[in-house]
Design an enzyme around this catalytic site. Structure first.
Site, PDB file in Angstrom:
ATOM      1  N   HIS A  12       0.977  -1.585  -0.008  1.00 49.01           N
ATOM      2  CA  HIS A  12       0.061   0.105   0.029  1.00 49.01           C
ATOM      3  C   HIS A  12       0.887   1.375   0.093  1.00 49.01           C
ATOM      4  O   HIS A  12       0.547   2.302   0.637  1.00 49.01           O
ATOM      5  CB  HIS A  12      -0.643   0.090   1.399  1.00 49.01           C
ATOM      6  CG  HIS A  12       0.088   0.113   2.877  1.00 49.01           C
ATOM      7  ND1 HIS A  12      -0.803  -1.351   3.509  1.00 49.01           N
ATOM      8  CD2 HIS A  12       1.460   0.369   2.898  1.00 49.01           C
ATOM      9  CE1 HIS A  12       0.116  -0.620   4.671  1.00 49.01           C
ATOM     10  NE2 HIS A  12       1.638   0.219   4.219  1.00 49.01           N
ATOM     11  N   HIS A  59      -1.727   5.075   9.495  1.00 43.42           N
ATOM     12  CA  HIS A  59      -0.265   4.740  10.192  1.00 43.42           C
ATOM     13  C   HIS A  59      -0.434   6.554  10.655  1.00 43.42           C
ATOM     14  O   HIS A  59       0.620   7.601  10.865  1.00 43.42           O
ATOM     15  CB  HIS A  59      -0.115   5.706   9.082  1.00 43.42           C
ATOM     16  CG  HIS A  59       0.476   4.579   7.897  1.00 43.42           C
ATOM     17  ND1 HIS A  59      -0.304   3.886   6.715  1.00 43.42           N
ATOM     18  CD2 HIS A  59       1.906   3.588   7.588  1.00 43.42           C
ATOM     19  CE1 HIS A  59       0.038   2.380   6.824  1.00 43.42           C
ATOM     20  NE2 HIS A  59       1.049   2.333   7.037  1.00 43.42           N
ATOM     21  N   HIS A 193       9.590  -4.402   4.598  1.00 44.31           N
ATOM     22  CA  HIS A 193      10.390  -2.690   4.265  1.00 44.31           C
ATOM     23  C   HIS A 193      10.746  -2.491   5.697  1.00 44.31           C
ATOM     24  O   HIS A 193      10.108  -2.295   6.999  1.00 44.31           O
ATOM     25  CB  HIS A 193      10.049  -1.747   3.486  1.00 44.31           C
ATOM     26  CG  HIS A 193       8.344  -1.896   4.390  1.00 44.31           C
ATOM     27  ND1 HIS A 193       6.542  -2.923   5.092  1.00 44.31           N
ATOM     28  CD2 HIS A 193       7.219  -0.264   4.628  1.00 44.31           C
ATOM     29  CE1 HIS A 193       5.406  -1.447   4.972  1.00 44.31           C
ATOM     30  NE2 HIS A 193       6.171  -0.542   5.043  1.00 44.31           N
ATOM     31  N   GLU A 240       3.509  -5.178   8.761  1.00 42.99           N
ATOM     32  CA  GLU A 240       2.266  -5.431   8.023  1.00 42.99           C
ATOM     33  C   GLU A 240       1.785  -6.696   7.576  1.00 42.99           C
ATOM     34  O   GLU A 240       0.214  -6.632   7.455  1.00 42.99           O
ATOM     35  CB  GLU A 240       2.751  -4.153   7.024  1.00 42.99           C
ATOM     36  CG  GLU A 240       2.611  -2.702   7.829  1.00 42.99           C
ATOM     37  CD  GLU A 240       2.519  -1.209   6.429  1.00 42.99           C
ATOM     38  OE1 GLU A 240       2.981  -1.020   6.898  1.00 42.99           O
ATOM     39  OE2 GLU A 240       2.760  -1.475   5.579  1.00 42.99           O
TER      40      GLU A 240
HETATM   41  C1  DHB Z   1       6.361   3.047   2.234  1.00 42.09           C
HETATM   42  C2  DHB Z   1       5.475   1.782   2.327  1.00 42.09           C
HETATM   43  C3  DHB Z   1       4.504   2.188   4.077  1.00 42.09           C
HETATM   44  O1  DHB Z   1       3.826   1.033   4.064  1.00 42.09           O
HETATM   45  C4  DHB Z   1       4.446   3.347   4.158  1.00 42.09           C
HETATM   46  O2  DHB Z   1       3.186   3.083   4.902  1.00 42.09           O
HETATM   47  C5  DHB Z   1       4.232   4.567   3.872  1.00 42.09           C
HETATM   48  C6  DHB Z   1       6.222   4.431   2.701  1.00 42.09           C
HETATM   49  C7  DHB Z   1       7.473   3.440   1.185  1.00 42.09           C
HETATM   50  O3  DHB Z   1       8.247   2.549   1.058  1.00 42.09           O
HETATM   51  O4  DHB Z   1       7.541   4.711   0.795  1.00 42.09           O
HETATM   52 FE    FE Z   2       2.058   0.669   5.482  1.00 37.35          FE
END
Ligand code: DHB
Ligand code: FE
Length: 280
Positions: A12, A59, A193, A240
């Site tokens: 997302h 978030h 991530h 997540e």
């Molecule tokens: C990014 C990934 C995310 O899941 C998010 O909520 C905000 C930013 C990213 O990789 O930039």
């Molecule tokens: Fe996210």
């Protein structure tokens, strides 16, 4: 009775929303990512869900560190989007289905999930970006929505096992709804991530590919992981993945993997996609 048509798991990332807003889908950076989505769109055109449950993590738009429910479910007639500071266009409100919402809420509370009910709820990029990806044309978004929001921000977070069980409870809630509607459940977030700290930019392809396989064939293997295990292997934001486990839990034991896609990186994230149907 209501039917679960299938489950979709997708990333997302806000940058995807920005790419859509400026029409960059065919740029060399973006094409290999967007190429993953047409098969899922074709499936959605055929199955035409009446309601889409979006299991995501807020978030900081609707909930902040002062008050942060572990699980929250929408019970509103509409869900508004608002500016989070990513520079994304604010999308028009998404219609809810209060009758379905209250049924789901009654059912999961009876199943001992003491969730927070939200009669007002702002939805962030984790809700809007997947909808924009799955239904690029706003004119064909004729479904109603039900946001299910899971805390991935303020520790302690719910365990993968607990989220999988919430998904099972959502599955029972859907299947006990007396109206004859088709429901798709979407889990949004992941894959690996980490946006901050020493490991910012961390991606773990081996772990992601294992998760893509286990979500389909053996979700039990992922429910034995702790949140610490997930942070270690997938990064601080890779947790997540619990939204995917929730969506997967709503399907039965055996699923058919109709489509999957994996592309790294998109922004700082490993982007994954799965389309699953109940194989029973
Ligand atoms: C990014 C990934 C995310 O899941 C998010 O909520 C905000 C930013 C990213 O990789 O930039
Ligand atoms: Fe996210």
């Amino acid at each position: 009775m209501a039917r679960i048509l299938g489950a979709i798991c997708t990333s997302h990332i806000p940058a995807i929303g920005a790419a859509i807003a400026r029409g960059a889908q065919h740029d060399p950076y973006w094409q290999p990512f967007f190429d993953g989505y047409p098969p899922v769109r074709t499936w959605l055109e055929r199955t035409k869900p009446d309601v889409v449950i979006v299991v995501y993590n807020d978030h900081g738009l609707n909930f902040f560190l002062d008050k942060l429910p572990t699980f929250a479910i929408g019970a509103a007639a509409e869900y508004r989007n608002a500016d989070e500071g990513w520079g994304l266009p604010t999308l028009p409100p998404f219609p809810g289905d209060p009758s379905f919402s209250w049924h789901v809420i009654e059912s999961v509370v009876a199943d001992e999930f003491d969730i927070t009910t939200c009669q007002e709820m702002l939805v962030d990029h984790a809700f809007t970006v997947p909808i924009s990806l799955l239904w690029p044309d706003p004119a064909v978004r004729s479904f109603k929505t039900l946001p299910v929001c899971i805390n991935t921000v303020q520790h302690p977070l719910p365990t993968p096992a607990r989220c999988y069980k919430l998904g099972q409870a959502l599955g029972r809630a859907i299947e006990s709804y007396p109206q004859d509607i088709g429901v798709v459940i979407v889990g949004t977030g992941g894959l690996s991530h980490q946006l901050d700290g020493k490991r910012a930019g961390f991606i773990n392809k081996e772990f992601d590919l294992m998760c893509l396989d286990k979500i389909v064939n053996d979700p039990g293997a992922l429910t034995s992981l702790s949140i610490r295990d997930l942070v270690r292997s997938a990064g601080t934001q890779g947790v997540e993945l619990i939204t995917w486990l929730t969506a997967r839990g709503a399907l039965g034991g055996k699923t058919a993997n109709l489509h999957s896609h994996y592309h790294i990186p998109v922004s700082n994230t490993a982007a994954g996609l799965l389309l699953l149907e109940d194989a029973a």
